[in-house]
Design a protein around this motif. Structure first.
Motif, PDB file in Angstrom:
ATOM      1  N   VAL A  76       0.908  -1.319   0.088  1.00  0.00           N
ATOM      2  CA  VAL A  76      -0.117  -0.047   0.050  1.00  0.00           C
ATOM      3  C   VAL A  76       0.812   1.312  -0.026  1.00  0.00           C
ATOM      4  N   LYS A  77       0.538   2.186  -0.640  1.00  0.00           N
ATOM      5  CA  LYS A  77       1.386   3.326  -0.930  1.00  0.00           C
ATOM      6  C   LYS A  77       1.402   4.578   0.278  1.00  0.00           C
ATOM      7  N   SER A  78       0.315   4.644   0.806  1.00  0.00           N
ATOM      8  CA  SER A  78       0.078   5.729   1.748  1.00  0.00           C
ATOM      9  C   SER A  78      -0.515   5.235   2.945  1.00  0.00           C
ATOM     10  N   ALA A  79      -0.567   6.004   3.958  1.00  0.00           N
ATOM     11  CA  ALA A  79      -1.520   5.773   5.187  1.00  0.00           C
ATOM     12  C   ALA A  79      -2.956   6.167   5.042  1.00  0.00           C
ATOM     13  N   SER A  80      -3.200   6.888   3.928  1.00  0.00           N
ATOM     14  CA  SER A  80      -4.572   7.298   3.764  1.00  0.00           C
ATOM     15  C   SER A  80      -5.200   6.256   3.047  1.00  0.00           C
ATOM     16  N   ASP A  81      -4.478   5.650   2.103  1.00  0.00           N
ATOM     17  CA  ASP A  81      -4.918   4.567   1.367  1.00  0.00           C
ATOM     18  C   ASP A  81      -4.984   3.433   2.317  1.00  0.00           C
ATOM     19  N   ALA A  82      -4.048   3.015   3.421  1.00  0.00           N
ATOM     20  CA  ALA A  82      -4.275   2.246   4.211  1.00  0.00           C
ATOM     21  C   ALA A  82      -5.493   2.191   5.092  1.00  0.00           C
ATOM     22  N   GLN A  83      -6.045   3.318   5.398  1.00  0.00           N
ATOM     23  CA  GLN A  83      -7.064   3.424   6.194  1.00  0.00           C
ATOM     24  C   GLN A  83      -8.250   3.253   5.400  1.00  0.00           C
ATOM     25  N   LEU A  84      -8.269   3.504   4.375  1.00  0.00           N
ATOM     26  CA  LEU A  84      -9.547   3.398   3.313  1.00  0.00           C
ATOM     27  C   LEU A  84      -9.602   1.796   2.889  1.00  0.00           C
ATOM     28  N   ARG A  85      -8.451   0.895   2.817  1.00  0.00           N
ATOM     29  CA  ARG A  85      -8.641  -0.423   2.461  1.00  0.00           C
ATOM     30  C   ARG A  85      -9.077  -1.321   3.786  1.00  0.00           C
ATOM     31  N   ALA A  86      -8.434  -0.912   4.729  1.00  0.00           N
ATOM     32  CA  ALA A  86      -8.624  -1.628   6.027  1.00  0.00           C
ATOM     33  C   ALA A  86      -9.968  -2.264   6.248  1.00  0.00           C
ATOM     34  N   PRO A  87     -11.152  -1.525   6.366  1.00  0.00           N
ATOM     35  CA  PRO A  87     -12.329  -2.200   6.509  1.00  0.00           C
ATOM     36  C   PRO A  87     -12.873  -3.077   5.444  1.00  0.00           C
ATOM     37  N   LYS A  88     -12.426  -2.995   4.277  1.00  0.00           N
ATOM     38  CA  LYS A  88     -12.627  -3.881   3.428  1.00  0.00           C
ATOM     39  C   LYS A  88     -11.798  -5.226   3.402  1.00  0.00           C
ATOM     40  N   LEU A  89     -10.824  -5.382   4.118  1.00  0.00           N
ATOM     41  CA  LEU A  89      -9.838  -6.491   4.374  1.00  0.00           C
ATOM     42  C   LEU A  89      -9.954  -7.014   5.829  1.00  0.00           C
ATOM     43  N   ALA A  90     -10.774  -6.736   6.424  1.00  0.00           N
ATOM     44  CA  ALA A  90     -11.076  -7.384   7.797  1.00  0.00           C
ATOM     45  C   ALA A  90     -11.030  -8.933   7.642  1.00  0.00           C
ATOM     46  N   HIS A  91     -11.543  -9.011   6.650  1.00  0.00           N
ATOM     47  CA  HIS A  91     -11.518 -10.897   6.396  1.00  0.00           C
ATOM     48  C   HIS A  91     -11.010 -11.260   5.180  1.00  0.00           C
ATOM     49  N   ALA A  92     -10.406 -12.886   5.157  1.00  0.00           N
ATOM     50  CA  ALA A  92      -9.897 -13.239   4.095  1.00  0.00           C
ATOM     51  C   ALA A  92     -10.623 -14.553   4.020  1.00  0.00           C
ATOM     52  N   LYS A  93     -11.328 -14.807   2.868  1.00  0.00           N
ATOM     53  CA  LYS A  93     -12.052 -16.071   2.563  1.00  0.00           C
ATOM     54  C   LYS A  93     -10.740 -17.192   2.462  1.00  0.00           C
ATOM     55  N   ALA A  94     -10.905 -18.166   2.928  1.00  0.00           N
ATOM     56  CA  ALA A  94      -9.864 -19.360   3.129  1.00  0.00           C
ATOM     57  C   ALA A  94      -9.549 -19.655   1.674  1.00  0.00           C
ATOM     58  N   ASP A  95     -10.457 -19.858   0.922  1.00  0.00           N
ATOM     59  CA  ASP A  95     -10.012 -20.323  -0.455  1.00  0.00           C
ATOM     60  C   ASP A  95      -9.591 -19.215  -1.387  1.00  0.00           C
ATOM     61  N   LEU A  96      -9.576 -17.767  -0.898  1.00  0.00           N
ATOM     62  CA  LEU A  96      -8.718 -16.858  -1.617  1.00  0.00           C
ATOM     63  C   LEU A  96      -7.486 -16.281  -0.779  1.00  0.00           C
ATOM     64  N   ALA A  97      -7.151 -16.779   0.265  1.00  0.00           N
ATOM     65  CA  ALA A  97      -6.173 -16.491   1.109  1.00  0.00           C
ATOM     66  C   ALA A  97      -4.877 -16.540   0.281  1.00  0.00           C
ATOM     67  N   SER A  98      -4.626 -17.707  -0.370  1.00  0.00           N
ATOM     68  CA  SER A  98      -3.461 -18.148  -0.865  1.00  0.00           C
ATOM     69  C   SER A  98      -3.190 -17.385  -2.400  1.00  0.00           C
ATOM     70  N   THR A  99      -4.513 -16.668  -3.050  1.00  0.00           N
ATOM     71  CA  THR A  99      -4.249 -16.200  -4.151  1.00  0.00           C
ATOM     72  C   THR A  99      -4.810 -14.578  -4.344  1.00  0.00           C
ATOM     73  N   GLY A 100      -5.503 -14.291  -3.411  1.00  0.00           N
ATOM     74  CA  GLY A 100      -5.875 -12.919  -3.540  1.00  0.00           C
ATOM     75  C   GLY A 100      -4.760 -11.992  -3.184  1.00  0.00           C
ATOM     76  N   THR A 101      -4.837 -10.789  -4.019  1.00  0.00           N
ATOM     77  CA  THR A 101      -3.506  -9.749  -4.223  1.00  0.00           C
ATOM     78  C   THR A 101      -3.615  -9.181  -2.733  1.00  0.00           C
ATOM     79  N   ALA A 102      -4.392  -8.973  -1.833  1.00  0.00           N
ATOM     80  CA  ALA A 102      -4.047  -8.348  -0.628  1.00  0.00           C
ATOM     81  C   ALA A 102      -3.545  -9.371   0.518  1.00  0.00           C
ATOM     82  N   PHE A 103      -3.683 -10.605   0.155  1.00  0.00           N
ATOM     83  CA  PHE A 103      -3.389 -11.622   1.263  1.00  0.00           C
ATOM     84  C   PHE A 103      -2.284 -12.853   0.836  1.00  0.00           C
TER      85      PHE A 103
END
Length: 240
Positions: A76-103
C-alpha cells in the motif's frame, strides 16, 4: 460475515486461554474494523518487537501483538490509502487467502496469527421486517475463541508503521447454525475457529499444511443469542 467482535475480559483470560500476557492497555470491549485490537503471533516473529518495551516477559512460543483490525498489505502506497482499505480487508476467505492480491504474501510468508475473542456478532434477517437483529455467537462452554488470521506490517516512506490483521473465514452455507445469519441470498461465512490444541500447529504450519485448518467449527459447540437493542439502537452491554 462478522464485522464486530468482543474482546477478552477479564484480562487474565489471555494467559489462561492462550499463554500470553494481556495487552498493556485494555482493549475496547467491542471491536470493529479499523480499530486497535491485538493478535497472537509466534514469539520469533520480528514484529514482536512492536510490543511495549516494558511489557511483562512472554511465555515461549507466542506473543500478543497490538495491531489494527483490517489488513494493510505491505505494498500500500500511503497511510490514507491504508485506512481506506482496512475495513474491506477485515476478512480473507480461506479459498482466496493464497491467491488474493491483498493476502497471498502474508499467506506464503507464514504470517499467520490467532485473534482472541469472546464472541462475534452476526445479523439475523429472518424477522421479515427488513431490520436485522444483531446476534452474539459464542462457545457453549463460555471459553474464549482463537480465530485463525493473517497479519502484515506496513511501513511508509516517512517511517510510519502499521501492524494489522484480518480474520480467515470459511463458507457456512451448510453450517447448522451459521447458515441462518447474514443477508438473504448472500453467501454465508464464518470465522475459522481453531481448537485449543491446534494453536501452536497453526502458527508454525507450512503454507501447504495451513489449508488443513480451514474448516467449520462444530455447530453444537456454539450458541447464538439475540442482542436486545435500546431506544438509541445501542445493544445493552456494548458499553460495559
Amino acid at each position: 460475515m462478522a464485522t464486530h467482535y468482543e474482546t477478552l475480559h477479564p484480562a487474565d483470560t489471555y494467559l489462561e486461554a492462550f499463554g500470553v500476557e494481556p495487552p498493556a492497555a485494555p482493549l475496547d470491549r467491542h471491536l470493529r474494523p479499523r480499530t486497535s485490537g491485538a493478535c497472537i503471533v509466534a514469539a520469533t516473529e520480528p514484529t514482536s518487537a512492536a510490543a511495549p518495551v516494558d511489557a511483562a516477559p512472554q511465555p515461549p512460543g507466542r506473543v500478543l501483538l497490538p495491531a489494527q483490525w483490517g489488513l494493510v498489505p505491505h505494498w500500500v502506497k500511503s497511510a490514507s490509502d491504508a485506512q481506506l482499505r482496512a475495513p474491506k480487508l477485515a476478512h480473507a476467505k480461506a479459498d482466496l487467502a493464497s491467491t488474493g492480491t491483498a493476502f497471498r504474501d502474508a499467506w506464503f510468508n507464514g504470517q499467520r496469527c490467532i485473534v482472541p475473542m469472546q464472541a462475534f456478532f452476526e445479523d439475523d434477517w429472518r424477522n421479515g421486517k427488513n431490520k436485522p437483529v444483531p446476534t452474539r455467537i459464542a462457545r457453549v462452554d463460555g471459553k474464549p475463541m482463537g480465530v485463525a488470521g493473517l497479519w502484515a506490517r506496513w511501513q511508509g516512506a516517512d517511517g510510519e508503521v502499521i501492524v494489522s490483521y484480518c480474520l480467515l473465514t470459511v463458507n457456512a452455507n451448510n453450517h447448522a447454525l451459521l447458515h441462518r445469519y447474514g443477508p438473504p441470498g448472500a453467501e454465508k461465512n464464518m470465522p475459522v475457529i481453531l481448537n485449543e490444541g491446534a494453536y501452536g500447529a497453526w502458527l508454525s504450519a507450512r503454507p501447504e499444511k495451513a489449508k488443513e485448518f480451514m474448516r467449520q467449527y462444530a455447530p453444537q459447540k456454539l450458541t447464538a443469542n439475540p442482542v436486545e437493542n435500546k431506544a438509541d439502537k445501542v445493544p445493552k452491554g456494548w458499553l460495559d
